[in-house]
Design a protein around this motif. Sequence first.
Motif, PDB file in Angstrom:
ATOM      1  N   THR A  14       0.811  -1.226   0.000  1.00 26.01           N
ATOM      2  CA  THR A  14       0.000   0.000   0.000  1.00 26.01           C
ATOM      3  C   THR A  14       0.840   1.269   0.000  1.00 26.01           C
ATOM      4  O   THR A  14       0.297   2.363  -0.143  1.00 26.01           O
ATOM      5  CB  THR A  14      -0.883   0.041   1.264  1.00 26.01           C
ATOM      6  N   MET A  16       2.160   2.543   2.564  1.00 25.91           N
ATOM      7  CA  MET A  16       1.921   3.287   3.807  1.00 25.91           C
ATOM      8  C   MET A  16       2.990   2.895   4.817  1.00 25.91           C
ATOM      9  O   MET A  16       3.427   1.745   4.847  1.00 25.91           O
ATOM     10  CB  MET A  16       0.565   2.913   4.388  1.00 25.91           C
ATOM     11  N   ARG A  50      -7.786  -2.260  -0.715  1.00 22.94           N
ATOM     12  CA  ARG A  50      -8.646  -1.208  -1.280  1.00 22.94           C
ATOM     13  C   ARG A  50      -8.933  -0.102  -0.254  1.00 22.94           C
ATOM     14  O   ARG A  50      -8.817   1.070  -0.555  1.00 22.94           O
ATOM     15  CB  ARG A  50     -10.000  -1.767  -1.765  1.00 22.94           C
ATOM     16  N   GLN A  53      -6.041   2.056   0.228  1.00 17.99           N
ATOM     17  CA  GLN A  53      -5.826   2.991  -0.882  1.00 17.99           C
ATOM     18  C   GLN A  53      -6.767   4.190  -0.781  1.00 17.99           C
ATOM     19  O   GLN A  53      -6.381   5.324  -1.064  1.00 17.99           O
ATOM     20  CB  GLN A  53      -6.020   2.272  -2.221  1.00 17.99           C
ATOM     21  N   VAL A  54      -7.998   3.910  -0.366  1.00 13.52           N
ATOM     22  CA  VAL A  54      -8.939   5.017  -0.184  1.00 13.52           C
ATOM     23  C   VAL A  54      -8.416   5.969   0.895  1.00 13.52           C
ATOM     24  O   VAL A  54      -8.409   7.194   0.724  1.00 13.52           O
ATOM     25  CB  VAL A  54     -10.342   4.480   0.191  1.00 13.52           C
ATOM     26  N   SER A  56      -5.301   6.412   1.839  1.00 15.85           N
ATOM     27  CA  SER A  56      -4.142   7.140   1.281  1.00 15.85           C
ATOM     28  C   SER A  56      -4.566   8.336   0.451  1.00 15.85           C
ATOM     29  O   SER A  56      -4.066   9.444   0.635  1.00 15.85           O
ATOM     30  CB  SER A  56      -3.347   6.250   0.321  1.00 15.85           C
ATOM     31  N   ARG A  57      -5.483   8.090  -0.468  1.00 16.26           N
ATOM     32  CA  ARG A  57      -5.893   9.151  -1.384  1.00 16.26           C
ATOM     33  C   ARG A  57      -6.452  10.339  -0.630  1.00 16.26           C
ATOM     34  O   ARG A  57      -6.099  11.478  -0.885  1.00 16.26           O
ATOM     35  CB  ARG A  57      -6.962   8.638  -2.342  1.00 16.26           C
ATOM     36  N   PHE A  58      -7.329  10.059   0.315  1.00 12.69           N
ATOM     37  CA  PHE A  58      -7.974  11.170   1.008  1.00 12.69           C
ATOM     38  C   PHE A  58      -7.001  11.859   1.961  1.00 12.69           C
ATOM     39  O   PHE A  58      -7.084  13.071   2.166  1.00 12.69           O
ATOM     40  CB  PHE A  58      -9.252  10.706   1.715  1.00 12.69           C
ATOM     41  N   GLN A  60      -3.835  12.219   1.234  1.00 16.63           N
ATOM     42  CA  GLN A  60      -3.074  13.077   0.321  1.00 16.63           C
ATOM     43  C   GLN A  60      -3.836  14.368   0.051  1.00 16.63           C
ATOM     44  O   GLN A  60      -3.238  15.391  -0.245  1.00 16.63           O
ATOM     45  CB  GLN A  60      -2.813  12.362  -1.006  1.00 16.63           C
ATOM     46  N   LEU A  61      -5.165  14.291   0.145  1.00 14.98           N
ATOM     47  CA  LEU A  61      -5.983  15.470  -0.107  1.00 14.98           C
ATOM     48  C   LEU A  61      -6.301  16.219   1.179  1.00 14.98           C
ATOM     49  O   LEU A  61      -7.144  17.109   1.205  1.00 14.98           O
ATOM     50  CB  LEU A  61      -7.276  15.057  -0.808  1.00 14.98           C
TER      51      LEU A  61
ATOM     52  N   ALA B 101      -3.765  13.782  -7.136  1.00 13.78           N
ATOM     53  CA  ALA B 101      -4.495  12.947  -6.187  1.00 13.78           C
ATOM     54  C   ALA B 101      -5.991  12.983  -6.494  1.00 13.78           C
ATOM     55  O   ALA B 101      -6.680  11.968  -6.373  1.00 13.78           O
ATOM     56  CB  ALA B 101      -4.228  13.397  -4.761  1.00 13.78           C
ATOM     57  N   LEU B 108      -9.929   5.720  -8.789  1.00 11.82           N
ATOM     58  CA  LEU B 108     -10.120   4.708  -7.754  1.00 11.82           C
ATOM     59  C   LEU B 108     -11.595   4.496  -7.475  1.00 11.82           C
ATOM     60  O   LEU B 108     -12.053   3.370  -7.288  1.00 11.82           O
ATOM     61  CB  LEU B 108      -9.403   5.154  -6.471  1.00 11.82           C
ATOM     62  N   PHE B 176       9.230   2.058   1.877  1.00  7.35           N
ATOM     63  CA  PHE B 176       7.786   2.218   2.102  1.00  7.35           C
ATOM     64  C   PHE B 176       7.449   2.147   3.594  1.00  7.35           C
ATOM     65  O   PHE B 176       6.691   2.958   4.104  1.00  7.35           O
ATOM     66  CB  PHE B 176       7.019   1.174   1.303  1.00  7.35           C
ATOM     67  N   ASP B 222       0.278   2.967  -6.757  1.00  5.59           N
ATOM     68  CA  ASP B 222       0.024   2.085  -5.610  1.00  5.59           C
ATOM     69  C   ASP B 222      -1.165   1.159  -5.872  1.00  5.59           C
ATOM     70  O   ASP B 222      -1.277   0.108  -5.261  1.00  5.59           O
ATOM     71  CB  ASP B 222      -0.170   2.884  -4.310  1.00  5.59           C
TER      72      ASP B 222
END
Lengths: 273, 273
Positions: A14, A16, A50, A53-54, A56-58, A60-61, B101, B108, B176, B222
């Motif tokens: 991931t 992370m 999954r 990943q969700v 991580s994305r949020f 990052q935002l 992102a 995603l 990582f 990722d």
Amino acid sequence: MAAPLSIGDFSRATHMSLKALRHYHRLGLLVPEVIDPGTGYRRYGANQIRDAQVISRFRQLGMPLAEIRALLEAPTLQGRQRLITGHLDRLEGTMHQTAAAVASLRDLLAGPPPATAEVTHRSQPETLAAGISDVLDLALASVWYQGAIGELLATIAAQGVAPAGPPGGIYDGDLFARERGPATLFIPVDREVIPAGRVRTEVVPAAELAVIVHRGGHDGIDRSYGALAEHVASRALAVEGPTREYYLAGRHNSADPADWRTEIGWPIFRTGA
Amino acid sequence: MAAPLSIGDFSRATHMSLKALRHYHRLGLLVPEVIDPGTGYRRYGANQIRDAQVISRFRQLGMPLAEIRALLEAPTLQGRQRLITGHLDRLEGTMHQTAAAVASLRDLLAGPPPATAEVTHRSQPETLAAGISDVLDLALASVWYQGAIGELLATIAAQGVAPAGPPGGIYDGDLFARERGPATLFIPVDREVIPAGRVRTEVVPAAELAVIVHRGGHDGIDRSYGALAEHVASRALAVEGPTREYYLAGRHNSADPADWRTEIGWPIFRTGA
DNA sequence: TTGCTCCTCACGTCACGTGAGGTGGC
DNA sequence: TTGCTCCTCACGTCACGTGAGGTGGC
């Protein structure tokens, strides 16, 4: 199928960090499928990638973890969509703010400060007005202003009352000192309005003011506040009282901030002259 | 002329909170001109409004206080310009990252994950290569990659050595897990290279790999890592070892990330078949 | 058996915010 | 004299990072 991924493998899968993964576990945001009761070793299921990943994305935002949790736990697609678009909207807001700050920085570094010569003194008489009063957060002041000015204009128009002057605002010191405080937005009128929604009849008190005119959008307005405060302070004129703004030209007149003109009024002690 | 502004007036003049002003005083970033020895009351000079505005602007842009202090204390205009443009460049970087992102988030949420069927297994033979090895921060990986690939290509070209295959990278798990770890970027070559700059001859060890092809830029890579890890984990094939990437097509081939193709290799245990 | 992985505290970081409890100034 | 402004601690917040000190797993 057992949960086959050690925390190290899950980190590689991931991207992370271990610290972040343990943190998310502590918070209950991403709980390993299996935890060895003897050793405490965490085992993650491949299907948890999954969710990771969700997250991580949020992250990052810049979405706070509490909100991400709400997002992952939202039962309906609609609920998730609402949280996501809400965050993306705020993100857009901060990006606009950043762009504005960059532009304003350019001004601050390049140009001279607004000339002190522009400051005038005047006696503002007591004024009858239709107003909206609230306690608000400084960060939301611009949003509050837009809603309030719209409601004010619509309400007096519905009552067949014409504005008797440009709209104005009264801003308590706490709004700046503590980033939260009382504020009033008003439009001068010739006769009393019938209370409706948030709108009430208000009597804006008389005041002696030092006044500067700020041209342009409100992102750089603190420069004009600074110039005005400097004028008042250097002449030892200051008295207690909220600051005021009069919107000679604003969003209600033109979409282009370059056209806007805002008077800022600072309460002063005025000698007879 | 005395320092006439109380902290409250200064707050109104600058739109900074009292807490923030006291904090900046504690840090020595914005020290009141006069501090009453008896009461501790702070008095700010009108001329300090400019400094306060500079601090505000850079805080709005996310500049750390330590850097703002350096900026205010920089003796030369050049020094200040360098700090400012440096920060604006980083800001631009984070805005690009945010945009990426958002795009990646859209993928995603909308699309299905890369099909597991795309994963293949292969034996990667030992390979002679020109390589650059470093310990690096994950956050700087993309920047490091660009510098290293440029140096590698230029160095072998200067020695009249042709690439014998696409460039690749070897990434330790620590990169990582701890967001910092060893990495090697290499280009296969037919003969040894003369050490120059950071470039050395390396022997990339043989490996059994599960491989997935990632299409597009590296912001969403990722997801492919996740799909690959899921494949490997669900078949209990994982063995220790760094992950690899092979850049079949990348920035050195095309400016459009949509054209890029990256093989990701995960070390596995392979049965005879 | 030896590293390596993984574990849990406890504390640090950054830029303030949030009270508590008290005092000076008009 | 009474609020109001201002003061200083001490602690909280957010999302982890940084060791310290120890143990399980191959």
